[in-house]
Design a protein around this motif. Structure first.
Motif, PDB file in Angstrom:
ATOM      1  N   ASP A  97      -5.897  -3.170  12.053  1.00 52.18           N
ATOM      2  CA  ASP A  97      -6.304  -2.207  11.202  1.00 52.18           C
ATOM      3  C   ASP A  97      -6.202  -3.535   9.563  1.00 52.18           C
ATOM      4  OD1 ASP A  97      -5.230  -1.055  12.008  1.00 52.18           O
ATOM      5  OD2 ASP A  97      -3.364  -0.007  11.544  1.00 52.18           O
ATOM      6  N   TYR A  98      -7.411  -2.274   8.719  1.00 48.17           N
ATOM      7  CA  TYR A  98      -7.887  -3.488   7.176  1.00 48.17           C
ATOM      8  C   TYR A  98      -6.367  -3.062   6.613  1.00 48.17           C
ATOM      9  CZ  TYR A  98     -10.818  -3.602   3.306  1.00 48.17           C
ATOM     10  OH  TYR A  98     -11.291  -4.273   1.442  1.00 48.17           O
ATOM     11  N   ALA A  99      -5.999  -3.922   7.133  1.00 47.49           N
ATOM     12  CA  ALA A  99      -4.367  -3.963   5.831  1.00 47.49           C
ATOM     13  C   ALA A  99      -4.457  -4.237   4.445  1.00 47.49           C
ATOM     14  CB  ALA A  99      -3.091  -3.966   7.135  1.00 47.49           C
ATOM     15  N   VAL A 100      -3.407  -3.194   3.809  1.00 47.52           N
ATOM     16  CA  VAL A 100      -3.278  -4.257   2.371  1.00 47.52           C
ATOM     17  C   VAL A 100      -1.893  -3.686   2.090  1.00 47.52           C
ATOM     18  CG1 VAL A 100      -5.547  -5.063   2.008  1.00 47.52           C
ATOM     19  CG2 VAL A 100      -4.575  -2.271   1.531  1.00 47.52           C
ATOM     20  N   TYR A 101      -1.684  -4.925   1.068  1.00 51.02           N
ATOM     21  CA  TYR A 101      -0.489  -4.179   0.240  1.00 51.02           C
ATOM     22  C   TYR A 101       1.115  -4.056   0.870  1.00 51.02           C
ATOM     23  CZ  TYR A 101      -3.779  -2.432  -3.177  1.00 51.02           C
ATOM     24  OH  TYR A 101      -4.512  -2.536  -3.786  1.00 51.02           O
ATOM     25  N   ASN A 102       0.985  -4.725   2.435  1.00 55.33           N
ATOM     26  CA  ASN A 102       1.883  -5.423   3.417  1.00 55.33           C
ATOM     27  C   ASN A 102       3.499  -5.455   3.088  1.00 55.33           C
ATOM     28  OD1 ASN A 102      -0.406  -7.080   3.469  1.00 55.33           O
ATOM     29  ND2 ASN A 102       1.582  -8.017   3.973  1.00 55.33           N
ATOM     30  N   SER A 103       4.341  -5.496   3.274  1.00 60.47           N
ATOM     31  CA  SER A 103       6.093  -5.094   3.036  1.00 60.47           C
ATOM     32  C   SER A 103       6.339  -5.391   4.224  1.00 60.47           C
ATOM     33  CB  SER A 103       5.914  -4.724   1.745  1.00 60.47           C
ATOM     34  OG  SER A 103       7.783  -5.579   1.472  1.00 60.47           O
ATOM     35  N   VAL A 104       7.425  -6.652   4.772  1.00 53.57           N
ATOM     36  CA  VAL A 104       8.195  -6.249   5.399  1.00 53.57           C
ATOM     37  C   VAL A 104       9.729  -5.930   5.090  1.00 53.57           C
ATOM     38  CG1 VAL A 104      10.138  -8.221   6.984  1.00 53.57           C
ATOM     39  CG2 VAL A 104       6.913  -8.786   6.737  1.00 53.57           C
ATOM     40  N   SER A 105      10.652  -4.893   5.598  1.00 58.69           N
ATOM     41  CA  SER A 105      11.519  -4.203   5.231  1.00 58.69           C
ATOM     42  C   SER A 105      12.793  -5.098   5.589  1.00 58.69           C
ATOM     43  CB  SER A 105      11.269  -2.922   5.710  1.00 58.69           C
ATOM     44  OG  SER A 105      11.885  -2.840   7.467  1.00 58.69           O
ATOM     45  N   SER A 108      12.798  -5.493   9.205  1.00 59.75           N
ATOM     46  CA  SER A 108      12.159  -6.262   9.667  1.00 59.75           C
ATOM     47  C   SER A 108      10.837  -5.645  10.447  1.00 59.75           C
ATOM     48  CB  SER A 108      12.363  -6.789  11.143  1.00 59.75           C
ATOM     49  OG  SER A 108      13.620  -7.930  10.809  1.00 59.75           O
ATOM     50  N   SER A 109      10.866  -4.085   9.886  1.00 63.16           N
ATOM     51  CA  SER A 109       9.229  -2.989  10.095  1.00 63.16           C
ATOM     52  C   SER A 109       8.218  -3.649   9.240  1.00 63.16           C
ATOM     53  CB  SER A 109       9.429  -2.172  10.087  1.00 63.16           C
ATOM     54  OG  SER A 109       9.954  -1.258   8.832  1.00 63.16           O
ATOM     55  N   LEU A 110       7.445  -3.440   9.604  1.00 58.13           N
ATOM     56  CA  LEU A 110       6.507  -4.073   8.584  1.00 58.13           C
ATOM     57  C   LEU A 110       5.295  -2.974   8.049  1.00 58.13           C
ATOM     58  CD1 LEU A 110       3.905  -5.960   7.443  1.00 58.13           C
ATOM     59  CD2 LEU A 110       3.127  -6.083   9.368  1.00 58.13           C
ATOM     60  N   ARG A 111       5.082  -2.138   6.720  1.00 60.44           N
ATOM     61  CA  ARG A 111       5.126  -1.237   6.276  1.00 60.44           C
ATOM     62  C   ARG A 111       3.707  -2.212   5.695  1.00 60.44           C
ATOM     63  NH1 ARG A 111       9.847  -0.513   3.432  1.00 60.44           N
ATOM     64  NH2 ARG A 111       9.734  -2.470   1.876  1.00 60.44           N
ATOM     65  N   TYR A 112       2.872  -0.944   5.989  1.00 62.36           N
ATOM     66  CA  TYR A 112       1.012  -1.451   5.082  1.00 62.36           C
ATOM     67  C   TYR A 112       0.194  -0.303   4.472  1.00 62.36           C
ATOM     68  CZ  TYR A 112      -0.741  -1.139   9.725  1.00 62.36           C
ATOM     69  OH  TYR A 112      -1.085  -0.344  11.059  1.00 62.36           O
ATOM     70  N   TYR A 113      -0.841  -0.580   3.916  1.00 57.71           N
ATOM     71  CA  TYR A 113      -1.917   0.541   3.750  1.00 57.71           C
ATOM     72  C   TYR A 113      -2.963   0.057   4.657  1.00 57.71           C
ATOM     73  CZ  TYR A 113      -4.503   3.302   0.596  1.00 57.71           C
ATOM     74  OH  TYR A 113      -6.006   4.298   0.215  1.00 57.71           O
ATOM     75  N   ASN A 114      -3.697   0.977   5.494  1.00 61.37           N
ATOM     76  CA  ASN A 114      -4.454   1.156   5.671  1.00 61.37           C
ATOM     77  C   ASN A 114      -5.676   1.440   4.703  1.00 61.37           C
ATOM     78  OD1 ASN A 114      -7.176   1.435   7.171  1.00 61.37           O
ATOM     79  ND2 ASN A 114      -5.809   1.750   9.163  1.00 61.37           N
ATOM     80  N   ALA A 115      -6.650   0.524   4.272  1.00 62.68           N
ATOM     81  CA  ALA A 115      -7.998   0.999   3.108  1.00 62.68           C
ATOM     82  C   ALA A 115      -9.293   2.004   3.790  1.00 62.68           C
ATOM     83  CB  ALA A 115      -7.953   0.146   2.820  1.00 62.68           C
ATOM     84  N   ALA A 116      -8.455   2.013   5.133  1.00 65.02           N
ATOM     85  CA  ALA A 116     -10.327   2.575   5.860  1.00 65.02           C
ATOM     86  C   ALA A 116      -9.781   4.006   6.205  1.00 65.02           C
ATOM     87  CB  ALA A 116     -10.477   1.500   7.416  1.00 65.02           C
ATOM     88  N   ASN A 117      -8.546   4.246   6.352  1.00 62.44           N
ATOM     89  CA  ASN A 117      -8.729   5.592   6.362  1.00 62.44           C
ATOM     90  C   ASN A 117      -7.528   6.175   4.646  1.00 62.44           C
ATOM     91  OD1 ASN A 117      -5.656   4.459   7.099  1.00 62.44           O
ATOM     92  ND2 ASN A 117      -6.410   5.693   9.574  1.00 62.44           N
TER      93      ASN A 117
END
Length: 408
Positions: A97-105, A108-117
């Motif tokens: 995905d067009y992923a930004v503002y990602n962070s590993v919790s 170990s799950s990976l959170r991110y914002y999809n700037a496309a949707n």
């Protein structure tokens, strides 16, 4: 004795010897095979079809405790070893995905914002990607993630700011004049700057993550731009202040700001442009500074930064990169993205290195040993984090869409 009689006795002796040999051979073969096979007798384990076994066949008798298909493994396969073991790539794209503002919790799950949707997602440790919420967040301009929960401060270009708890699907609005957020180690509070119009109304503050119990920690006045909010994992330090008088021509003192007006010892740094990152325990601090000595390039240092040990154990790591380009694997080991072509003045003007490709370097902060981690391709590394559960370095690339995983 006549010649004729000798010949007769010799013939009789040879006949007796031949009979003895024949009898010995008979008893030897009888003992070995259990007897001669008579016509029509079936040999145990032999085919009764009158044909040879087909290719791959074998007697069906097995040894106790053994199992099998009766065929040899295929060429190139080793039982119990996955093909991926032999085809391991240095880097894997784990999110397309067009992923930004990602962070590993912490899990170990990976959170991110999809700037496309406009939606937030979570990639679990098993690779499953799910939406954190059905809500769409349009034109997000910045995100600060919690440490132990799926809480986040979400900011927008019009200065609106909210705290969103994705676990509870609950939203809280924050004042527009608050900025530079940092969650406490347990996410129950948030540190921030409250920037009023008048200098006397500019404060370092904390607030509960549900928006209640705002507390003034220290006045900042005209020095708000010299304060960095960065809550330590030990909970001792809330922020850093670069308001102390210079120690010398190149040296600076960085003040540690606690929650209760503590008088902590300052950090002595060998240059300007202080940029920091806490170790997992909050007892050590990685930072970068630049000076004439480093040709104005950002230079990595590490120091103790907790309790009575503050400012002890200072060590230059002999690496030119920014602290934000590094991630701690543990208290001793770092992984850093190091620009290949870093020219003089990059610390003063980081945009000089904007188009540089990076090497991934493992650094032992105790011994100083550095090891390059092969990436197999050119990457302009933008953000970098460490996945402790899976022993992977997670990074994004300035010029490539998605999130990548370096297979250590």
């Amino acid at each position: 004795m006549s010649t004729r009689l000798k010949k007769i006795l010799l013939a009789i002796g040879l006949l007796i010897l031949a009979s003895a040999i024949a009898l010995a051979l008979y008893y030897m073969f009888k003992k070995t095979t259990g007897g001669f096979v008579t016509p029509g007798q079936i040999i145990p384990g032999a085919s009764t079809t009158g044909q040879f076994p087909a290719a791959g066949e074998r007697p069906t008798t097995t040894t106790t405790g053994q199992t099998g298909t009766g065929s040899l493994p295929q060429a190139g396969n080793i039982p119990g070893v996955s093909d991926s073991y032999f085809k391991k790539e240095p880097v894997t794209k784990i999110v397309s995905d067009y992923a930004v503002y990602n962070s590993v919790s912490k899990d170990s799950s990976l959170r991110y914002y999809n700037a496309a949707n406009g939606k937030f997602y979570k990639r679990s440790a098993d690779g499953t990607i799910t939406a954190l919420s059905d809500q769409v967040f349009y034109n997000v301009s910045d995100v600060t993630w919690g440490n132990t929960s799926n809480k986040a401060v979400i900011e927008y270009p019009d200065a609106n700011k909210i705290v969103y708890d994705f676990d509870k699907q609950k939203q809280i609005t924050l004042p527009q004049h608050w900025e530079e957020f940092s969650f406490s180690p347990t996410d129950d509070q948030i540190g921030a700057k409250s920037i009023g119009v008048a200098e006397e109304n500019r404060w370092l503050i904390t607030v509960d993550s549900d928006g209640t119990h705002t507390k003034i920690i220290e006045p900042m006045g005209a020095n708000a731009d010299k304060v960095t909010v960065d809550w330590s994992p030990s909970r001792q330090t809330l922020a850093f202040s670069q308001t102390a008088e210079p120690i010398g021509d190149q040296r600076r003192e960085i003040l540690l700001v606690g929650l209760n007006h503590e008088n902590f010892r300052g950090l002595t740094t060998e240059g300007w442009g202080f940029e920091e990152q806490w170790s997992p325990s909050g007892k050590r601090l990685l930072y970068s500074v630049w000076s004439d000595r480093s040709d104005l390039k950002p230079e990595l240092w590490i120091t103790n930064a907790y309790g009575d040990d503050i400012n002890t154990g200072r060590k230059m790591l002999k690496t030119y990169t920014w602290a934000e380009k590094c991630t701690f694997a543990n208290e001793q080991v770092l992984y850093c993205a190091v620009p290949r072509d870093l020219i003089k003045g990059a610390g003063l003007m980081p945009e000089i290195a904007a188009d540089s490709n990076y090497d991934l370097i493992k650094i032992d902060t105790n011994t100083g040993l550095q090891t390059e981690i092969p990436l197999g391709d050119d990457y302009n590394i933008n953000t970098i984090e460490y996945d402790n559960l899976n022993n992977k370095v997670i990074f994004t690339d300035k010029n490539k869409t998605g999130i990548f995983q370096a297979n250590l």
